[in-house]
Structure formats: structure tokens, C-alpha cells
Scaffold this active site. Structure first.
Site, short mmCIF file in Angstrom:
data_model
loop_
_atom_site.label_atom_id
_atom_site.label_comp_id
_atom_site.label_asym_id
_atom_site.label_seq_id
_atom_site.Cartn_x
_atom_site.Cartn_y
_atom_site.Cartn_z
N LYS A 1 0.96 -0.97 0.26
CA LYS A 1 0.15 -0.06 0.35
C LYS A 1 0.70 1.57 0.05
CE LYS A 1 -4.59 -1.56 2.09
NZ LYS A 1 -5.15 -1.06 3.15
N ASP B 1 -10.19 3.66 0.98
CA ASP B 1 -10.22 3.43 2.77
C ASP B 1 -11.06 4.70 3.14
OD1 ASP B 1 -9.97 0.83 2.61
OD2 ASP B 1 -7.52 1.14 2.95
#
Ligand code: NAP
Length: 494
Positions: A289, A325
Site C-alpha cells: 500500500k 479506504d
């Protein structure tokens, strides 16, 4: 256009005929009748089968050495194959290794009966590109269609197979080249695009791992594919494939969502090959990520601020990183009516998810404290925000609080951690609402303890759905069918 063949694994001719009719009526161009799954060879029933569904079927009697089902005695294969090739089947599959010695005879009979011969080879272990190419050549020299299946354990090998298949089709060969296993799914997804003769699909249970269900294979037929996927290493079990498959199916898009389990040395391979593989977008998970950020051309505001990306959009020669997210957590608060402005929140964890949560909470005006097993990491997260965020050691919690909201952003609560909870149960009476980002199991030990203390709770499922829906919209430009995605996620959690 690759013909979609549903693989029929019935154990007798009558059931196989019924299943084949059914699969053909559901849109399969062909059915592959796997005679190696039969218990016996009732010649009359087999002739009836060939007469009714044979013109749209492949007759295959796989040897056990090449992955056949343990059905009738293998010493009867030769007799069966000789019978099958003289029946009105569209294709008969014979094995280069086991039956190659009789190729001339098979060809003569097949020609007389108008049957197309598939000469096949199924490697049992991964082999390099040159052996695959040699085997395709050998099969092409004895059959009308050369079929090779080879186990694939990494994305780079799957990409090579796609390139090999394309090159052979370009030189006018009729070819089927399958990478078996989950890592090989790319070769199936691009079967039509690469110009392969047949795309084998599952009818009911898959005959091998990585085979697409008939419905997915049909969606890909004759259309430019949309390849989506999840990049990470190692890839554990994820709900994302089920959620995105449901969205693709709901909108009837010619797409697939594949697992891209890539080690750090192969990460660039998938990024560089994305264009020619029709990869439109990927989710990114641990451990990439943060490290993937520097390899992308653009970042959206959330990804830039947090230095973390969970979604990549591939354009024509460019890549954009997003952090959905943040969007997912923010929208989940709204959709569940959780107000956080001016409230006190405690976030547990100091990884990427915790950072996204803190970001949303401070922007919504909450007073945020953060705690973590390694307090130094909580301090680093707190320091990374311009707004005031206070880091606390875990053992200070009994003396602190109360909080309106507790968010667990650690993996504690997932099955492998047993009954462990991320904060001492003694602080639960000081908390208003418990939000656990973990979604599997649907009720985590923390949620169960909070409910026993009379507190309302939620799992991470809503956040997961909203981040997935946002990613899907970024990739396809379409409004995602969130209800269908939710149903698929709940089904996958059962
Ligand atoms: P991460 O970057 O690996 O961070 C994990 C955090 O959990 C770290 O702070 C780590 O503490 C802590 N931790 C790990 N094992 C622990 C243990 N045994 N005891 C106490 N603390 C422990 O992971 P992430 O990406 O932030 O994800 C965290 C969790 O959120 C995962 O379970 C993930 O599935 C979930 N998540 C859910 C969603 C959703 O949509 N619902 C989205 C993203 C993430 P140290 O710093 O001390 O190592």
C-alpha cells in the site's frame, strides 16, 4: 472468437447428455464431455449422447497420468477413443503423450467423420516458456488444434503464456494454452482476446482450480475484457473477488477480478504489462500500500496525504493511485448515522487503516486519541497530522477516556487471533460505540464483549463495501450495484 465450453463431469452418458443440453441452453457454445468421469461405457447411451449433443461437444477421455478422473479402467481408453472419434462429435481430445503413437489412425477416422482433433498435453509441474512452445509445436503437428495446460505459480509466467498464445494465433495456429491454478486465471480471462480456440469453463464445480464459471466466461466472449484484481503478497482469503464479481455480473460487464499474488521482484512486471493485459484497475493490499506510491504517475488527495494507495486505475500508459479506504470509512459513518463531529474517539492500531480512520475523524472534527501495541508507531501517526492527535500507550487506557467511539484498526478479531481483543475489556463501559474494522467473522470477540456491556457495535463490512464500490466506480465509470455486492459479501462470509 473463443468458443466457451462448459466442462461436464457426469458419471454416466444419460446424465452427461442432460447436463450438456442444459449447459448449451444456458449459453455454452460447446460442452466438454469428460468420459474419464464415467463409471462405465454403455455404447448405446454414448451413441445417443453423441447424436443429440455431439455436434456441439468435445469428447475427452483424460488419462489419469494427465489429470483424468479415476473412472473406468484406463486400459479401455484406446478402445473408447477409437469409438468416440467415429461418432458425430465436433471435437475429440487425444493426448500427445499417451495417444500420439496412434495420431495417424485417429486423423484418418476423424477426417472421415468430420471431427476436429485436439492434440493435448497437460504438464503436471511448471515448465519454462520454451518447453511450452515446443509442446505446442508437437501438438500442432498431430492435431487440428494444439492444447497445452501447464501449472502456473506466478503472474509473470501467466503473462508469458498470454504472449505465447497471441504469437501462435498470429501465425494462424489454432491453439488452447491454459495456465492452471489461481495464478493462471489471467490466461483464461484473456483466452478470447488472445484468439484461442476454446475457453473451458466450469459447469457446477470447477474441474481444476482457476476455471471461471460459465456465466463469467460468457460475459467475456467476443468483448474487450476488463481485467481487475488484487495485488499483494501473500494473498490471504479476501472478500474482494466475490464483491467485484457480483458488481461485474450485475452490470453485465465483460470483466474478471483476479488474485495477483506478486512478490516484490515481480511487482513491476504486472504494472508494465497492464496495458496489453487489459488491466483496468487493481486493489492493493499488504505489503504494497505504501511502497507502490512511488511507482505511480498520479495520486488523489487522500492517497497523497496518507502516502498510501489501495486502488490503482490504469489509463492509456498512465497510472493513478487512490485511497478509497478513506472514502469507505467516511461513507460508512454516514450510512450508519454515526456522528463524530466534536466527539471523542479512540483509534487502536497504527497501520494504514488506522491512518485512514484518523484522517476521516479529524476532518469531521472529532477529538482523536490513538493507541497501539508499539506506542512509537502511534506517536508517528499522531505526528503526521497537522490537527491535534494524541498518542496513548495501551496501559494508560484504564486511566483515560471516556470515548464516544472506539475504532479497532488492528487485525485482532480475525479468526487466527482466537478470542483476543485489542483493548482491555474493563474500558468498554467508558465507550459509546464500538466500530471494528475487522469483518470476518461478522461478530468479532471485541464486538461480542461490547454487546455484553450493552454497547452498539458495527463490523468493517460497510467500510469494505463502500471502499470497493468507490474503486469499482473509478475503474469502470459505472455506478456500482451496492446491494448485489453486499449480498455477495454476506454469502462469502457464511
Ligand atoms: P497494518 O498496516 O499491518 O497494521 C496493523 C496494525 O495492527 C499495527 O498497528 C500493528 O501493531 C497492529 N497489530 C498487528 N498484530 C497485532 C497483535 N497481535 N496485537 C496487537 N496489535 C497488533 O494493517 P492495516 O492495513 O492497517 O489493517 C488493519 C486491520 O484493518 C486489518 O485487519 C484489515 O483487514 C482491517 N481493514 C479493514 C478494512 C475495511 O474495509 N473494513 C480496510 C482496511 C483494513 P504494530 O504497529 O505494533 O505492529
Amino acid at each position: 472468437m473463443a468458443k466457451v465450453a462448459a466442462v461436464i463431469l457426469a458419471d454416466n452418458a444419460r446424465d452427461a447428455e442432460r447436463e450438456a443440453r442444459n449447459a448449451q441452453s444456458k449459453g455454452a457454445d460447446l460442452t466438454e464431455i469428460r468420459f474419464d468421469a464415467f463409471r462405465n461405457f454403455d455404447e448405446t447411451a454414448v451413441r445417443n449422447l453423441a447424436g443429440s449433443v455431439g455436434s456441439r461437444s468435445i469428447a475427452t477421455f483424460r488419462s489419469t497420468a494427465q489429470g483424468g478422473v479415476q473412472g473406468p479402467p484406463q486400459n479401455q481408453r484406446t478402445r473408447w477413443l477409437t469409438t468416440l472419434v467415429a461418432l458425430p462429435f465436433a471435437y475429440v481430445d487425444f493426448e500427445q503423450a499417451t495417444d500420439g503413437g496412434r495420431a495417424g489412425e485417429m486423423r484418418r477416422i476423424a477426417k472421415r467423420h468430420g471431427v476436429t482433433l485436439i492434440a493435448s498435453h497437460h504438464f503436471t509441474t511448471p515448465v519454462d516458456r520454451s518447453r511450452v512452445e515446443d509442446m505446442l509445436e508437437t501438438c500442432a503437428s498431430i492435431g487440428d488444434v494444439a492444447k497445452v495446460a501447464v501449472p502456473v505459480t506466478d503472474v509473470q509466467s501467466a503473462i508469458q503464456l498470454v504472449d505465447v498464445a497471441r504469437a501462435r494465433v498470429k501465425s494462424k495456429s489454432r491453439v488452447v494454452l491454459i495456465g492452471t491454478g489461481m495464478a493462471g486465471m489471467l490466461t483464461r480471462a484473456l483466452a478470447d482476446d488472445a484468439g484461442q480456440e476454446i475457453h473451458y469453463a466450469a459447469w457446477g464445480r470447477a474441474s481444476v482450480p482457476g476455471q471461471f464459471p460459465l456465466a463469467a466466461a460468457k460475459r467475456l466472449r467476443g468483448r474487450s475484457p476488463i481485467v481487475l484484481g488484487l495485488i499483494g503478497h501473500p494473498l490471504g482469503h479476501s472478500l474482494s473477488p466475490a464483491i467485484h464479481e457480483a458488481a461485474l455480473e450485475g452490470l453485465d460487464l465483460p470483466g474478471v477480478y483476479l488474485p495477483f499474488d506478486v512478490d516484490p521482484s515481480s511487482l513491476n512486471a504486472i504494472l508494465e504489462a497492464a496495458d496489453r493485459l487489459h488491466v483496468r484497475g487493481c486493489n492493493v493490499t499488504s505489503p504494497y500500500k505504501e511502497s507502490i506510491v512511488e511507482r505511480l504517475d498520479e495520486l488523489d488527495g487522500d492517497a497523497e496525504r496518507l502516502g498510501a494507495v489501495n486502488t490503482i486505475v490504469f489509463g492509456d500508459g498512465w497510472t493513478a493511485g487512490h485511497n478509497t479506504d478513506v472514502f469507505g470509512f467516511r461513507l460508512s459513518l454516514r450510512s450508519m448515522g454515526i456522528r463524530v463531529g466534536d466527539r471523542r474517539a479512540l483509534v487502536v492500531g497504527a497501520g494504514g487503516a488506522a491512518k485512514a480512520v484518523v484522517d476521516v475523524l479529524v476532518r469531521e472534527g472529532a477529538k482523536v486519541q490513538i493507541t497501539n501495541r508499539t506506542v512509537r508507531k502511534a506517536e508517528a501517526v499522531a505526528d503526521s497530522f497537522d490537527e491535534a492527535v494524541e498518542a496513548l500507550p495501551l496501559d494508560a487506557l484504564p486511566r483515560s477516556g471516556p470515548w464516544d467511539l472506539l475504532v479497532n484498526a488492528t487485525p485482532l478479531g480475525t479468526k487466527e487471533f482466537g478470542d483476543a481483543v485489542p483493548v482491555p475489556a474493563s474500558i468498554l463501559p467508558k465507550i459509546g460505540y464500538v466500530y471494528d474494522l475487522v469483518y470476518n467473522p461478522p461478530t468479532t470477540p471485541l464486538m461480542a464483549a461490547a454487546r455484553r456491556a450493552g454497547k452498539p457495535t458495527t463490523s468493517g463490512l460497510e467500510m469494505l463495501l463502500h471502499q470497493a464500490a468507490k474503486s469499482f466506480e473509478l475503474w469502470t465509470g459505472r455506478s456500482p450495484p451496492v446491494e448485489a455486492m453486499r449480498r455477495a459479501a454476506k454469502e462469502a462470509l457464511r
